[in-house]
Structures are given as C-alpha cells and as structure tokens.
Motif scaffolding. Structure first.
Motif, PDB file in Angstrom:
ATOM      1  N   VAL A 135      56.284  20.031  51.997  1.00  0.00           N
ATOM      2  CA  VAL A 135      55.538  21.271  52.187  1.00  0.00           C
ATOM      3  C   VAL A 135      54.791  21.213  53.514  1.00  0.00           C
ATOM      4  O   VAL A 135      54.317  20.155  53.934  1.00  0.00           O
ATOM      5  N   LYS A 136      54.741  22.370  54.179  1.00  0.00           N
ATOM      6  CA  LYS A 136      53.881  22.513  55.364  1.00  0.00           C
ATOM      7  C   LYS A 136      52.675  23.358  54.984  1.00  0.00           C
ATOM      8  O   LYS A 136      52.805  24.393  54.341  1.00  0.00           O
ATOM      9  N   TRP A 137      51.514  22.924  55.404  1.00  0.00           N
ATOM     10  CA  TRP A 137      50.251  23.630  55.164  1.00  0.00           C
ATOM     11  C   TRP A 137      49.713  24.009  56.535  1.00  0.00           C
ATOM     12  O   TRP A 137      49.286  23.148  57.305  1.00  0.00           O
ATOM     13  N   VAL A 138      49.818  25.297  56.894  1.00  0.00           N
ATOM     14  CA  VAL A 138      49.534  25.723  58.268  1.00  0.00           C
ATOM     15  C   VAL A 138      48.499  26.832  58.275  1.00  0.00           C
ATOM     16  O   VAL A 138      48.592  27.801  57.520  1.00  0.00           O
ATOM     17  N   SER A 139      47.507  26.691  59.118  1.00  0.00           N
ATOM     18  CA  SER A 139      46.453  27.696  59.228  1.00  0.00           C
ATOM     19  C   SER A 139      46.618  28.495  60.511  1.00  0.00           C
ATOM     20  O   SER A 139      47.135  27.998  61.513  1.00  0.00           O
ATOM     21  N   SER A 140      46.158  29.737  60.462  1.00  0.00           N
ATOM     22  CA  SER A 140      46.101  30.589  61.649  1.00  0.00           C
ATOM     23  C   SER A 140      44.713  31.207  61.707  1.00  0.00           C
ATOM     24  O   SER A 140      44.368  32.057  60.887  1.00  0.00           O
ATOM     25  N   PHE A 141      43.916  30.755  62.676  1.00  0.00           N
ATOM     26  CA  PHE A 141      42.575  31.270  62.901  1.00  0.00           C
ATOM     27  C   PHE A 141      42.500  31.746  64.354  1.00  0.00           C
ATOM     28  O   PHE A 141      42.128  30.986  65.255  1.00  0.00           O
ATOM     29  N   PRO A 142      42.874  33.013  64.615  1.00  0.00           N
ATOM     30  CA  PRO A 142      42.958  33.499  65.999  1.00  0.00           C
ATOM     31  C   PRO A 142      41.669  33.364  66.797  1.00  0.00           C
ATOM     32  O   PRO A 142      41.702  33.221  68.013  1.00  0.00           O
ATOM     33  N   GLY A 143      40.534  33.400  66.122  1.00  0.00           N
ATOM     34  CA  GLY A 143      39.264  33.272  66.832  1.00  0.00           C
ATOM     35  C   GLY A 143      39.072  31.928  67.494  1.00  0.00           C
ATOM     36  O   GLY A 143      38.215  31.781  68.379  1.00  0.00           O
ATOM     37  N   ASN A 144      39.857  30.944  67.111  1.00  0.00           N
ATOM     38  CA  ASN A 144      39.774  29.622  67.738  1.00  0.00           C
ATOM     39  C   ASN A 144      40.037  29.680  69.237  1.00  0.00           C
ATOM     40  O   ASN A 144      39.487  28.885  70.010  1.00  0.00           O
ATOM     41  N   VAL A 145      40.917  30.605  69.645  1.00  0.00           N
ATOM     42  CA  VAL A 145      41.343  30.643  71.045  1.00  0.00           C
ATOM     43  C   VAL A 145      40.153  30.860  71.968  1.00  0.00           C
ATOM     44  O   VAL A 145      40.017  30.207  73.016  1.00  0.00           O
ATOM     45  N   ALA A 146      39.252  31.782  71.588  1.00  0.00           N
ATOM     46  CA  ALA A 146      38.079  32.063  72.422  1.00  0.00           C
ATOM     47  C   ALA A 146      37.152  30.858  72.517  1.00  0.00           C
ATOM     48  O   ALA A 146      36.383  30.735  73.472  1.00  0.00           O
ATOM     49  N   ALA A 147      37.245  29.963  71.528  1.00  0.00           N
ATOM     50  CA  ALA A 147      36.407  28.759  71.530  1.00  0.00           C
ATOM     51  C   ALA A 147      37.103  27.572  72.187  1.00  0.00           C
ATOM     52  O   ALA A 147      36.586  26.453  72.152  1.00  0.00           O
ATOM     53  N   GLY A 148      38.277  27.828  72.769  1.00  0.00           N
ATOM     54  CA  GLY A 148      39.001  26.749  73.427  1.00  0.00           C
ATOM     55  C   GLY A 148      39.771  25.859  72.484  1.00  0.00           C
ATOM     56  O   GLY A 148      40.181  24.756  72.868  1.00  0.00           O
TER      57      GLY A 148
END
Length: 332
Positions: free
Chosen positions: A70-83
C-alpha cells in the motif's frame, strides 16, 4: 524490516528512466490482463478542509514474483508556500508468503517518477504522424519536472519546452533548473495557459487545481494532453476529446473531470480505451489528427508497487537502506 529512505531511492532510480518506463509498462499490461488486485483508493479528508487530503492506495501485482502493499500519500498544497514539498508518501511492501510487512520505502520520489513514466509512456505510445519535438508544461512543480525528464528519455526528438505557471517566480526557477539539467533544451515561457496549450501538440497538465478551469479550445488538432492532475479540464473538453485512461473505474471518481463528464452523460461511452489495451495493440497507438486526445491516469497503486519492487531489489543488491531487527513481534 528494510527501511529505504529518499537517498536510497534516488541512488537506485537516478539515471534509470528506461527501467522505470519498462516497470510501468509491464504493470499496465498485467493490469489489462487481469493479473492485479486494485481496490478503490481511500481518500482521507478533513472537516472544513477540502484542499488537503491523504490517500491510501492498496494493490497487488501478480507476476513471477508477486508483490502486495500500500502507498499512503498526502497532498497538502499549502506546503509549497512554506518551502516544503506538496506531497509526501510512504510505501509498505508485504511478503506474499506470510503477509508480513518486510519493507518500508520513501514513496514521494517513486510516486513522482511512476506518474511521469506513465505520462511519457502514453506520449511514446499515442504517437502523431510527425514526431513531437516540443512539449508545453502547465504547472511548474515536481511532477512536471519529472515528466520532462521521462519525456526526454522516451522521445529522442524532444528539443523544446514551453512553461506556464500562475506563480511566475516558480516558472523562472523551473526554467533555470531545466537549463542546468539539459543545456541543449530550448526553454521558453507562456503568458497564459491558452498560449501554452497552443505552443505544442504535446501538453502536460500537473497542477493543484481542485475544480475544472481550462478548455482545450486553444489546442491544435492532433494534440495529446497528459491530464495528470485530473481536474483541470472542463467536462465539455473531455467529452469533445478522444479519451484514454488507466482504469475507468478508478478515474471516474472524486469529482475528477472525467467523473463530471460521466455525471453529465450518464455513462462512460466517451472513454475510448485503457492504456494497457493500447500498449498491447501496436495498431491502436496512433492518436487522432483531427481531435484532441486526452490521457487521464488516476495513478494506479500497481505502478507504485512495480517501481518500489525495482527499488527494493536493486537496493538489496547494493546493500542500501537500514535493517531494523525486532520491528515485528517475535514468533509465538
């Protein structure tokens, strides 16, 4: 338990684009042959937060040496602005003899490269009468950089890239990175998404869009759109296109553009073929010259397993990673 971190994964996969492409191709063909098990992915969402999510992708890939996990993958787009990276992931691989977990592998590198490899494989399979010499990338993030890497490996005539991103600084940084990686590649930027769509007959969409915002009206006839982020195109654009998917049951979910098209029409007749069937039939690979072709891959868990298995086998041969004894309880 074998633990493989990002550096281990990079050491195996860097420069191994041809091997990753073959692993992804084999997984698609096995899936088309019914030699996989692929339950629907689980989407973990949060109250009052429709932007962030974590997805679980369980899968089984049957072959001479079968693989499950199994792959457990998160997507938190706001991370990009925090580098930070938008996506993070881990892959658990289980023994098919005992069911016990036996490898824990950093998954974001694998996830990005299997996604890019599936896009490049589609581009190399759904060919035009004249070879593609340029590609437009809409979205200047990790995924499209990997797409460009794998397109360069799969399409030897590719010599030009046109970039578009809503964040101009990201586009400039992407262009600089391209110049450093491939000095022979001609890199230009588009002022609008439509300008990028019109620049070449090969387009890759890899954005964080949550709802459709883009039509294919600016595309030239015969364009292949690699619709990796799945929610960029309007339902009308999907319905007007020749549609190739990885798996219709998986891609027509979770308010993807194809799911919206299915809801509009009440069926899936607008989907022409799965990519596995196209790979198995050389005559099915030519794309339409008078319409836009759209490849929409949900991103099947069997692709992650195929590439993770490649990583694990080569890492073990190179004595990479960390062995953690005592991770599992002692036998009774």
């Amino acid at each position: 338990m074998l633990i493989l971190g990002a550096e281990d994964v990079h050491q195996v996969l860097d420069g191994a684009e041809k091997d990753v492409l073959e692993a992804v191709r084999r997984a698609y063909v096995l899936h088309d042959q019914g030699r996989t098990a692929l339950p629907h992915s689980v989407f973990l969402r949060f109250p009052d937060d429709r932007r962030n999510r974590i997805i679980g992708l369980p899968a089984y890939l049957g072959d001479e040496t079968p693989v499950g996990g199994v792959k457990w993958v998160s997507s938190f787009p706001g991370n990009v602005a925090a580098g930070l990276r938008r996506a993070s992931a881990a892959i658990i691989m289980n023994s098919m003899a005992t069911g016990m977990p036996e490898a824990f592998v950093e998954g974001s590198v694998i996830s990005a490269r299997r996604t890019a490899a599936s896009a490049a494989l589609a581009a190399a399979t759904l060919t035009a009468r004249t070879p593609d010499t340029g590609v437009s990338l809409v979205g200047c993030g990790v995924i499209n950089f990997e797409v460009l890497r794998f397109l360069r490996a799969a399409l030897p005539d590719l010599a030009e890239v046109t970039l578009f991103d809503l964040d101009q600084d990201r586009a400039r940084a992407f262009a600089d990175r391209c110049g450093g990686q491939w000095p022979d590649l001609k890199v230009s930027s588009a002022g609008t998404a439509d300008e990028a769509l019109a620049a070449h007959r090969l387009v890759s969409l890899a954005t964080t869009a949550a709802t459709p915002y883009l039509t294919t009206e600016a595309c030239r006839p015969g364009t292949l759109v690699l619709h990796l982020s799945l929610r960029d195109l309007t339902a009308d654009s999907v319905l007007a296109a020749v549609n190739v998917v990885d798996d219709a049951d998986h891609v027509c979910r979770e308010a993807t553009s194809l799911h919206l098209a299915e809801q509009r029409t009440g069926g899936r007749d607008f989907i022409q073929a799965p990519i596995g069937a196209v790979l198995a039939d050389a005559d099915a690979g030519r794309r339409a010259e008078d319409r836009v072709t759209v490849f929409s891959p949900f991103g099947l868990g069997v692709l992650d397993l195929a590439v993770a298995d490649l990583v694990r086998r080569r890492a073990e041969a190179l004595s990479l990673g960390t062995r953690l004894p005592g991770f599992l309880p002692a036998p009774d």
